[in-house]
Design an enzyme around this catalytic site. Structure first.
Site, mmCIF file in Angstrom:
data_model
loop_
_atom_site.group_PDB
_atom_site.id
_atom_site.type_symbol
_atom_site.label_atom_id
_atom_site.label_comp_id
_atom_site.label_asym_id
_atom_site.label_seq_id
_atom_site.Cartn_x
_atom_site.Cartn_y
_atom_site.Cartn_z
ATOM 1 N N SER A 234 40.908 40.749 32.850
ATOM 2 C CA SER A 234 39.982 41.889 32.259
ATOM 3 C C SER A 234 39.418 40.387 31.264
ATOM 4 O O SER A 234 38.871 40.978 29.811
ATOM 5 C CB SER A 234 40.459 43.002 32.001
ATOM 6 N N GLY B 15 41.249 43.554 36.825
ATOM 7 C CA GLY B 15 40.813 44.159 37.501
ATOM 8 C C GLY B 15 41.006 45.106 36.737
ATOM 9 O O GLY B 15 40.091 46.231 37.338
ATOM 10 N N GLU C 234 48.562 39.119 43.398
ATOM 11 C CA GLU C 234 47.854 39.714 44.457
ATOM 12 C C GLU C 234 48.343 39.686 45.900
ATOM 13 O O GLU C 234 48.801 39.802 47.282
ATOM 14 C CB GLU C 234 45.805 39.703 44.292
ATOM 15 N N HIS D 209 50.160 34.385 42.028
ATOM 16 C CA HIS D 209 49.468 34.984 42.088
ATOM 17 C C HIS D 209 50.026 36.632 42.010
ATOM 18 O O HIS D 209 50.279 36.672 43.558
ATOM 19 C CB HIS D 209 47.744 35.009 42.782
ATOM 20 N N ASN E 150 38.718 32.011 38.803
ATOM 21 C CA ASN E 150 39.626 32.229 39.990
ATOM 22 C C ASN E 150 38.878 33.741 40.879
ATOM 23 O O ASN E 150 38.566 34.489 40.307
ATOM 24 C CB ASN E 150 40.641 33.671 39.492
ATOM 25 N N TRP E 151 37.762 33.090 41.964
ATOM 26 C CA TRP E 151 37.236 33.123 43.136
ATOM 27 C C TRP E 151 37.362 34.917 44.314
ATOM 28 O O TRP E 151 36.927 35.789 43.993
ATOM 29 C CB TRP E 151 36.158 33.059 43.592
ATOM 30 N N LYS E 152 38.998 34.500 44.015
ATOM 31 C CA LYS E 152 39.408 35.201 45.117
ATOM 32 C C LYS E 152 38.577 35.401 46.371
ATOM 33 O O LYS E 152 38.480 34.384 47.152
ATOM 34 C CB LYS E 152 39.618 36.846 44.062
ATOM 35 N N GLU F 96 49.781 36.885 33.223
ATOM 36 C CA GLU F 96 48.603 37.871 33.709
ATOM 37 C C GLU F 96 49.093 38.850 34.474
ATOM 38 O O GLU F 96 50.279 39.159 35.506
ATOM 39 C CB GLU F 96 47.607 37.261 35.352
ATOM 40 N N GLY G 260 38.991 36.387 36.532
ATOM 41 C CA GLY G 260 38.763 36.823 37.874
ATOM 42 C C GLY G 260 37.324 37.019 38.114
ATOM 43 O O GLY G 260 35.889 36.390 38.327
ATOM 44 N N GLY G 261 37.075 38.529 38.273
ATOM 45 C CA GLY G 261 35.734 38.872 37.867
ATOM 46 C C GLY G 261 34.687 37.928 37.346
ATOM 47 O O GLY G 261 33.759 38.008 38.185
#
Ligand code: PGA
Length: 262
Positions: A220, A180, A106, A104, A12-14, A174, A241-242
């Site tokens: 994470s 994150g 966010e 998601h 997930n590149w966001k 999640e 993600g990251g």
């Protein structure tokens, strides 16, 4: 007889990487996996770039026959019409987008997406043959108050209302506190909730669909901890993600079988 579920490693590149960076990234990831003699097909590799990258990614994957799936990060609950700024599932389907992340945390947090909205987005994706990756997870307060599974299970029950028993879906557990933060759940925690979520899918869509539905852990995930999650029987992959926008890191995550010791 147990059905084998193809592990799904999804990035997930966001809101990161423009379309030029996306093209460079996909090429580099492909080369990195080739250089490491990664066996295509042993796992499914999925990338979820921003909307503006999707056409470029689709063209590249198609032209170079790169064995990655790709998806969007959100979708409108509507198919077409006066909804400024929205993108419909039928447009995604036309671009050969296979998946879409729905719900998601966010989006739930910053865009007020309720369980009802998430449910309608799941329906919109399914109407057009796009597989929804349904995200659920508890906050730190939820964890303290209700334990780990109660909130994600309730979110999933709502998301699956009115979904057909033979639907193709992916579920991502999640925990909000793990996203994150650098503080991932333990593999045991992930297993416990993913098993509970499989129970929810069984209840809503029947045991056959529950057995073939992939349930991912996200929060994470890194090259250093992916192996532990993948050893768990109800964790069928990861939503990353990251670490998914760092080529070497994501490449190592995809190749977890080399360091999982199963
Ligand atoms: P993270 O994000 O891997 O950076 O924690 C996961 C996600 O939000 O999907």
């Amino acid at each position: 007889m147990a059905v084998s579920r193809t592990p799904f490693l999804a990035g997930n590149w966001k809101m990161n990487l423009d379309h030029l960076q996306a093209v460079a990234f996909v090429q580099k990831l492909h080369w990195s996996l080739r250089d490491a003699a990664h066996e295509d097909g042993s796992v499914e590799v999925g990338i979820f770039p921003p909307f503006t990258d999707l056409r470029s990614v689709q063209t590249l994957i198609d032209a170079d026959r790169i064995p990655f799936s790709f998806g969007a990060q959100d979708v409108s609950e509507h198919d077409a019409g006066a909804y400024t700024g929205e993108v419909s599932a039928q447009f995604l389907a036309k671009l050969q987008v296979g998946y879409v992340i729905v719900g998601h945390s966010e989006r739930r947090q910053y865009h007020n997406e309720t369980d009802e909205v998430v449910g309608r987005k799941v329906q919109a994706a399914l109407r057009h043959g796009v597989v929804p990756v349904i995200c659920v997870g508890e906050t730190a307060e939820d964890l303290e108050e209700h334990g780990a599974s109660a909130v994600p299970a309730a979110q999933l029950v709502r998301a699956l209302e009115d979904v057909a028993a033979d639907a193709d879906i992916v579920v991502a557990y999640e925990p909000v506190w793990a996203i994150g933060s650098g503080q991932a759940a333990t593999p045991q925690q992930a297993q416990e909730v993913c098993a509970a979520l499989r129970g929810v899918v069984a209840e809503a869509l029947g045991p056959v669909t529950a057995e073939r539905t992939r349930i991912l852990y996200g929060g994470s995930v890194k090259a250093g901890n992916i192996a532990g999650f993948m050893r768990e029987p109800d964790v069928d992959g990861a939503l990353v993600g990251g670490a998914s926008i760092v080529v070497d890191e994501f490449s190592a995550i995809v190749r977890y079988q080399k360091h999982v010791g199963v």
